[in-house]
Design an enzyme around this catalytic site. Structure first.
Site, PDB file in Angstrom:
ATOM      1  CE  LYS A 200       7.446  60.747  18.065  1.00 40.70           C
ATOM      2  NZ  LYS A 200       7.214  59.747  19.131  1.00 40.70           N
TER       3      LYS A 200
ATOM      4  N   GLY B 221      -2.596  55.241  18.014  1.00 42.23           N
ATOM      5  CA  GLY B 221      -1.961  56.348  17.313  1.00 42.23           C
ATOM      6  C   GLY B 221      -0.492  56.102  17.018  1.00 42.23           C
TER       7      GLY B 221
ATOM      8  CD  GLU C 286     -12.736  54.916  12.495  1.00 47.75           C
ATOM      9  OE1 GLU C 286     -13.067  56.092  12.673  1.00 47.75           O
ATOM     10  OE2 GLU C 286     -13.427  53.936  12.838  1.00 47.75           O
TER      11      GLU C 286
END
Length: 269
Positions: A64, A126, A152
């Site tokens: 993507k 994600g 993170e």
């Protein structure tokens, strides 16, 4: 004319079932839709080799971000999210990138009764979480709490949250049950990751739970949400909703939604 879904792995994809049913119902006898196995670093080469008979590509993981990078133009939402699941061939041979995962999520969550100003808990940080943030913004979410396994990863989502204009708070994975009573809980994590949460999530009846997975179904977390009186939306609902938008962009005609829904229901795992 041709279209396809590209990604790796891709053999499991039900997108051909949905689109082919749409072509048949719309009388598009000259159209075909297939699967193409393609890694992210192979996408640019694949697209460069496509002939003028190709109208569009549905792009799934892991391509993507690569899809967005190779497009000549992108929709504002794809640019904000930093990823595209849709590539549409333009008349001049260039490609236009869009992200119909966002519009699809908005559609299914709206249909499930999510109110304006809802609080949202997002499991995972994600690629799918990026689209979920944009969908939450479009729904006017008052607050989004991202629960992630890696701190993170939350920081990597902050530019997306700023771009779409939604407030974001991060939380550690161990504290996930404390955020179960939001108006909406969205799980974007891979198969099996959220299963242990099913034992200790304190669901609030009336919460809308959207699980981006659909095989196997229900997931343990979805089953627990159903048992607690929550409204549950599956990845199959999103698969259909995002395909409806893609169909219209690829073909230029309205999608025959009910025919596509029936074909997906018949083929679902």
């Amino acid at each position: 004319m041709r279209a396809a879904v590209v990604g790796k792995p891709i053999a499991h994809s039900l997108s051909p079932v949905i689109h082919q049913a749409g072509y048949a119902a719309a009388g598009l006898t000259g159209w075909s839709y297939t699967r193409i196995e393609c890694a992210a670093d192979e996408l640019a080469g694949l697209v460069a080799g496509l002939g003028p008979e190709w109208a569009g590509l549905s792009v799934t993981m892991p391509g993507k971000e690569s899809a967005l990078a190779l497009a000549g133009e992108a929709s504002p939402v794809a640019a904000a999210v930093g990823a595209a699941n849709t590539l549409v061939r333009r008349c001049d041979g260039t490609w236009y990138a869009d992200n119909t995962d966002v519009t699809g999520m908005v559609d299914v969550l709206t249909a499930a009764g999510v109110p304006a100003g809802a609080t949202v808990t997002l499991l995972g940080a994600g690629g799918t979480a990026r689209a979920a943030l944009a969908a939450a913004a479009r729904l006017g979410a008052a607050e989004v709490t991202v629960v992630a396994r890696r701190p993170e990863a939350v920081h990597e989502l902050r530019p997306v949250a700023r771009a779409v204009g939604v407030p974001l708070t991060g939380a550690g994975w161990d504290g996930a049950p404390a955020h179960a009573r939001a108006d909406v809980v969205i799980s974007t994590v891979p198969k099996g990751v959220a299963d242990p949460l099913a034992e200790n999530f304190d669901w609030r009846p009336g919460t809308v739970f959207f699980d981006a997975l659909y095989d196997p179904w229900p997931t343990p977390l979805a089953a627990a949400a159903l048992a607690a009186g929550c409204r549950v939306v599956s990845g199959l609902d999103l698969l259909l909703a995002q395909a409806v938008d893609q169909f219209a962009q690829f073909t230029g005609v309205p999608a025959p939604v009910e025919a596509m829904r029936a074909a997906l229901a018949a083929a679902r795992p």
